[in-house]
Design an enzyme around this catalytic site. Structure first.
Site, PDB file in Angstrom:
ATOM      1  N   CYS A   1      10.696  23.681   6.403  1.00 37.52           N
ATOM      2  CA  CYS A   1      10.305  24.206   7.699  1.00 37.52           C
ATOM      3  C   CYS A   1      10.878  25.603   7.918  1.00 37.52           C
ATOM      4  O   CYS A   1      10.180  26.511   8.369  1.00 37.52           O
ATOM      5  CB  CYS A   1      10.793  23.289   8.827  1.00 37.52           C
ATOM      6  SG  CYS A   1       9.676  21.926   9.203  1.00 37.52           S
TER       7      CYS A   1
ATOM      8  N   CYS B   1      30.020  -4.718  -4.884  1.00 34.76           N
ATOM      9  CA  CYS B   1      30.699  -4.740  -3.581  1.00 34.76           C
ATOM     10  C   CYS B   1      29.743  -5.101  -2.447  1.00 34.76           C
ATOM     11  O   CYS B   1      30.081  -5.849  -1.548  1.00 34.76           O
ATOM     12  CB  CYS B   1      31.305  -3.368  -3.270  1.00 34.76           C
ATOM     13  SG  CYS B   1      32.586  -2.887  -4.422  1.00 34.76           S
ATOM     14  N   HIS B   2      28.544  -4.522  -2.511  1.00 35.11           N
ATOM     15  CA  HIS B   2      27.638  -4.654  -1.382  1.00 35.11           C
ATOM     16  C   HIS B   2      26.732  -5.851  -1.469  1.00 35.11           C
ATOM     17  O   HIS B   2      25.987  -6.126  -0.535  1.00 35.11           O
ATOM     18  CB  HIS B   2      26.777  -3.389  -1.256  1.00 35.11           C
ATOM     19  CG  HIS B   2      27.535  -2.189  -0.801  1.00 35.11           C
ATOM     20  ND1 HIS B   2      28.080  -2.083   0.454  1.00 35.11           N
ATOM     21  CD2 HIS B   2      27.845  -1.043  -1.458  1.00 35.11           C
ATOM     22  CE1 HIS B   2      28.691  -0.905   0.557  1.00 35.11           C
ATOM     23  NE2 HIS B   2      28.565  -0.266  -0.577  1.00 35.11           N
TER      24      HIS B   2
ATOM     25  N   ASP C   1       0.813  -1.213   0.000  1.00 39.36           N
ATOM     26  CA  ASP C   1       0.000   0.000   0.000  1.00 39.36           C
ATOM     27  C   ASP C   1       0.847   1.265   0.000  1.00 39.36           C
ATOM     28  O   ASP C   1       0.378   2.327  -0.397  1.00 39.36           O
ATOM     29  CB  ASP C   1      -0.896   0.038   1.247  1.00 39.36           C
ATOM     30  CG  ASP C   1      -1.931  -1.076   1.220  1.00 39.36           C
ATOM     31  OD1 ASP C   1      -2.433  -1.430   2.310  1.00 39.36           O
ATOM     32  OD2 ASP C   1      -2.240  -1.580   0.142  1.00 39.36           O
TER      33      ASP C   1
ATOM     34  N   CYS D   1      30.956   6.543  -2.764  1.00 42.62           N
ATOM     35  CA  CYS D   1      31.084   5.271  -3.481  1.00 42.62           C
ATOM     36  C   CYS D   1      31.013   5.507  -4.986  1.00 42.62           C
ATOM     37  O   CYS D   1      31.826   4.998  -5.747  1.00 42.62           O
ATOM     38  CB  CYS D   1      29.953   4.316  -3.094  1.00 42.62           C
ATOM     39  SG  CYS D   1      30.364   3.239  -1.722  1.00 42.62           S
TER      40      CYS D   1
ATOM     41  N   CYS E   1      12.657  25.425  15.876  1.00 47.43           N
ATOM     42  CA  CYS E   1      12.076  24.083  15.763  1.00 47.43           C
ATOM     43  C   CYS E   1      11.333  23.743  17.047  1.00 47.43           C
ATOM     44  O   CYS E   1      10.237  23.185  17.038  1.00 47.43           O
ATOM     45  CB  CYS E   1      13.165  23.035  15.547  1.00 47.43           C
ATOM     46  SG  CYS E   1      14.390  23.444  14.298  1.00 47.43           S
TER      47      CYS E   1
ATOM     48  N   HIS F   1       7.775  21.801  17.877  1.00 46.44           N
ATOM     49  CA  HIS F   1       7.982  20.371  18.103  1.00 46.44           C
ATOM     50  C   HIS F   1       8.335  19.984  19.527  1.00 46.44           C
ATOM     51  O   HIS F   1       8.227  18.814  19.887  1.00 46.44           O
ATOM     52  CB  HIS F   1       9.041  19.851  17.124  1.00 46.44           C
ATOM     53  CG  HIS F   1       8.598  19.941  15.693  1.00 46.44           C
ATOM     54  ND1 HIS F   1       7.543  19.212  15.217  1.00 46.44           N
ATOM     55  CD2 HIS F   1       9.041  20.693  14.654  1.00 46.44           C
ATOM     56  CE1 HIS F   1       7.361  19.505  13.925  1.00 46.44           C
ATOM     57  NE2 HIS F   1       8.258  20.397  13.574  1.00 46.44           N
TER      58      HIS F   1
ATOM     59  N   CYS G   1      26.347  -1.212  -7.444  1.00 51.58           N
ATOM     60  CA  CYS G   1      26.364  -1.262  -5.980  1.00 51.58           C
ATOM     61  C   CYS G   1      26.521  -2.710  -5.537  1.00 51.58           C
ATOM     62  O   CYS G   1      27.259  -3.018  -4.588  1.00 51.58           O
ATOM     63  CB  CYS G   1      25.068  -0.702  -5.389  1.00 51.58           C
ATOM     64  SG  CYS G   1      24.508   0.846  -6.066  1.00 51.58           S
TER      65      CYS G   1
END
Lengths: 285, 108, 139
Positions: free
Chosen positions: A246, A104-105, A76, A138, A201, A205, A101
Site C-alpha cells: 500500500c 509443547c503446544h 474451496d 519459540c 491510509c 479506507h 511445535c
C-alpha cells in the site's frame, strides 16, 4: 521529498479517485465458514474511532460474490493448502532441542485465541510483538532452530494455521496502558500522507471506503482476514507485506517488513477492527 | 515435484446410481512459461497438463489442462456411483511426475 | 525520478477515464483452435451453458463452469489470452453430468468460449464476455 506542494495536485488526485464507479454499497451477505463458523463481519465501531466509521465492516463484503464464495468452504479456499503444509511442519521435529511445535503446544487448536489479540506485548521483554516474532522466539530460543524470514512461505503458512484456529473469535487488542504509546504511533502513521501521491491510509479506507479507486472496491482496510489468500498472488499475503504494498503504491519508500512502525500500525489497525471476527486466512482479490 | 499434495472431497456414502459432486484441489504453481524473472529470462513452463478421475477403473472425467488454468488447479464435477468402490485421481505434471490420491465410497 | 507531478497528473486524468480495459481482440488463432476441435463442422447454439462472472475481480483466478447435457467433450477457450486454449473436458461413462467447474487465468477483458461435441457428432457453442478489472492499488 517533493519541492513544492501544488494545492491543485492533491485535489486532482482525490477527484480522480472519486471519479470511478458510483458509490457501491458493501454487499448484504452473511459469512458462515464450513457451515459452522459464524463470522461477525459487520458490527459497532469501537469507541476510540469517535465516529470516524459508522460501523465496521469486514473486507469480505467488498469483494465480488465469486470471491466471497471461495471463502465459505475450507475446501474451496486455496489457503487451506498452505495451512495443511503448516500442520506438517507443526508436527515435524526441527532444531537442536529435537522438538516440534507439537511437543509443547500439542494440537494447533491449543493456540485458539492467540491470533485474536495480535500484536501483543511480550511479558518478558515488554516489547510489542507480532505473531511472527512469537513463532521465531519459540524456534530460536526453545527449539534451537533457525528463525524463518518474516515473509517467507513457511512463516506465512504457519501464521495462516495459527490464524485459522482463532476464526470466529472477535478481534480484541488493548489500546491503553503499555500499549498506548505503540497505539498512538500506529495511529499517527495511519493518518500521515505518504509518498508522491500524498495518500494516507485514511484517505482511502476511512474517507472513501465503499467507493472505487479505478476498478478496486475500497474496503475499510481491516486486517482481520490476514494472512489472506490473494487471488492476485495466488498465495498467502502477510499483514506487513500488504502495508508495504500500500505504501509503495503511494510512491513512497515503505517501512520495512518487520519494522517497529509496521508492528505499531498493525496494533492500531487491529484495534479499528476490534469486534470483527478473525477470518484469516481469508480470500481477497 | 516435492510437496505437491492433492486434496479431494468425496462423500463417504451414496445410494446406488446416485450422482455425487466431487471437488479437487492441488497445490501447484502452474508456471505458464510466459512469465519472466527479474533478469528478464523466461521462466520455463511447468504445469499440470492432465487430470483424470476414474471409479473402479472406469473414466469419470479426463481433462487436458492448459497453462490458462489458475495456480492451485481446482476442478469440480459430478460422478455416478453404481456400486461400492474407489475413486482414483491423477494429476500429470509436465516433468513426468504423477500425483495420485484415492477416495473410497460405500454404497448403501 | 523524471516523472514530474504535473506529468503524473496528466497520466492520472487519462487513466481515470478508463476504469476497465478495452476488450482484448480475439486472436485469429481462436477460430483456428475451434476449427481444429470441430474439424470445420458447423456449430450450433443452445444446449450448452457457460457460467462466468460478469466482472472478474482478478484475472489470475476466475471461477468458470460449463454444462452441456449429453456432451462427449467440452473445450474452453479464452479468446484474448496469449494462447487461447484453456482446457478440454472429456466425460466418461461415469460422469453424472457433462459439467465441470474450474478457475482460469484471463489476461484482460475478453470473450470466454465453450464448444461442446455432442454424442451425435454435432457441435454447439456458448460465449460470454468477462470484464477483467485493474485495481486501484498496484492491481
Amino acid at each position: 521529498m517533493t519541492k513544492e506542494l501544488p494545492i491543485g495536485g492533491i485535489a486532482a488526485i482525490t477527484a480522480i479517485a472519486l471519479a470511478g464507479l458510483a458509490m457501491a454499497e458493501p454487499e448484504d451477505d452473511t459469512l458462515v465458514v464450513n457451515e459452522e463458523i459464524e463470522m461477525v463481519t459487520r458490527t459497532a465501531a469501537p469507541d476510540h474511532l469517535e465516529g470516524a466509521l459508522p460501523e465496521i465492516i469486514s473486507g469480505w463484503h467488498f469483494r465480488t460474490s465469486e470471491t466471497r464464495d471461495i471463502q465459505r468452504d475450507d475446501f474451496d479456499n486455496p489457503a487451506s493448502l498452505f495451512v495443511e503444509q503448516a500442520v506438517e511442519v507443526w508436527n515435524t521435529v526441527d532444531g537442536s532441542a529435537s522438538e516440534s511445535c507439537s511437543s509443547c503446544h500439542d494440537d494447533p487448536q491449543s493456540l485458539r485465541g492467540f491470533w485474536a489479540s495480535q500484536p501483543k506485548i511480550n511479558e518478558e521483554t515488554g516489547e510489542l510483538w507480532a505473531a511472527e516474532q512469537y513463532v521465531n522466539n519459540c524456534r530460536e530460543n526453545r527449539m534451537g532452530a533457525d528463525a524463518w524470514g518474516w515473509n517467507s512461505q513457511t512463516m506465512r503458512n504457519m501464521t495462516a494455521l495459527i490464524a485459522s484456529v482463532s476464526r470466529g473469535l472477535p478481534m480484541s487488542v488493548p489500546t491503553d496502558g503499555d500499549y498506548a504509546e505503540h497505539w498512538e504511533n500506529g495511529k499517527e502513521i495511519y493518518y500521515t500522507r505518504y509518498g508522491q501521491l500524498e495518500l494516507a491510509c485514511s484517505n482511502c479506507h476511512e474517507d472513501n471506503w465503499g467507493n472505487n479507486i479505478r476498478a478496486d472496491h475500497l474496503s475499510q482496510g481491516h486486517i482481520n482476514g490476514f494472512p489472506t489468500y490473494r487471488l492476485k498472488d495466488a498465495n498467502l499475503v502477510s499483514r506487513h507485506n500488504r502495508f508495504k504494498g500500500c505504501i509503495r503504491d503511494t510512491r513512497a519508500e515503505p517501512y520495512a517488513i518487520g519494522s517497529q512502525e509496521f508492528i505499531d500500525l498493525e496494533l492500531y489497525l487491529a484495534s479499528r477492527g476490534n469486534g470483527l471476527s478473525v477470518e484469516g486466512p481469508a480470500v481477497r482479490n | 515435484m516435492a510437496d505437491v499434495k492433492p486434496r479431494v472431497r468425496v462423500p463417504k456414502t451414496a445410494s446406488a446410481g446416485e450422482a455425487i459432486t466431487i471437488k479437487t484441489l492441488i497445490n501447484h504453481q502452474m508456471e505458464s512459461g510466459v512469465r519472466k524473472d527479474k533478469d528478464g529470462n523466461l521462466i520455463p513452463r511447468q504445469i499440470i497438463n492432465r487430470f483424470v478421475c476414474t471409479f473402479n477403473g472406469e473414466t469419470v472425467l479426463d481433462v487436458a489442462v492448459e497453462p490458462a488454468v489458475s495456480t492451485n488447479p481446482y476442478f469440480e464435477f459430478q460422478a455416478l456411483v453404481p456400486e461400492t468402490g474407489e475413486f482414483t485421481f491423477q494429476w500429470f505434471d509436465d516433468d513426468g511426475s504423477i500425483y495420485e490420491t484415492t477416495a473410497a465410497i460405500e454404497v448403501s | 525520478m523524471e516523472l514530474t507531478r504535473r506529468g503524473f497528473m496528466a497520466l492520472g486524468a487519462g487513466a481515470a477515464a478508463l476504469v476497465l480495459l478495452p476488450i482484448r481482440p480475439a486472436h485469429a488463432s481462436v477460430e483456428d483452435a475451434i476449427a481444429e476441435f470441430t474439424g470445420g463442422a458447423e456449430i450450433g447454439e443452445g444446449g450448452i451453458t457457460l457460467t462466468t462472472p460478469e466482472i472478474a475481480e482478478n484475472g489470475n483466478t476466475v471461477p468458470v463452469s460449463v454444462d452441456a447435457p449429453g456432451a462427449v467433450a467440452i473445450v474452453m477457450f479464452a479468446a484474448g489470452n496469449p494462447s487461447p486454449d484453456v482446457g478440454t473436458f472429456t466425460f466418461g461413462p461415469l460422469a453424472a453430468s457433462q459439467s465441470a467447474s474450474t478457475r482460469i487465468r484471463l489476461a484482460g477483458t475478453q470473450e470466454v468460449i465453450a464448444v461442446a461435441k455432442m454424442a451425435d457428432g454435432s457441435f454447439v457453442r456458448a460465449a460470454n464476455t468477462v470484464k477483467v478489472t485493474i485495481g486501484g492499488c498496484g492491481g
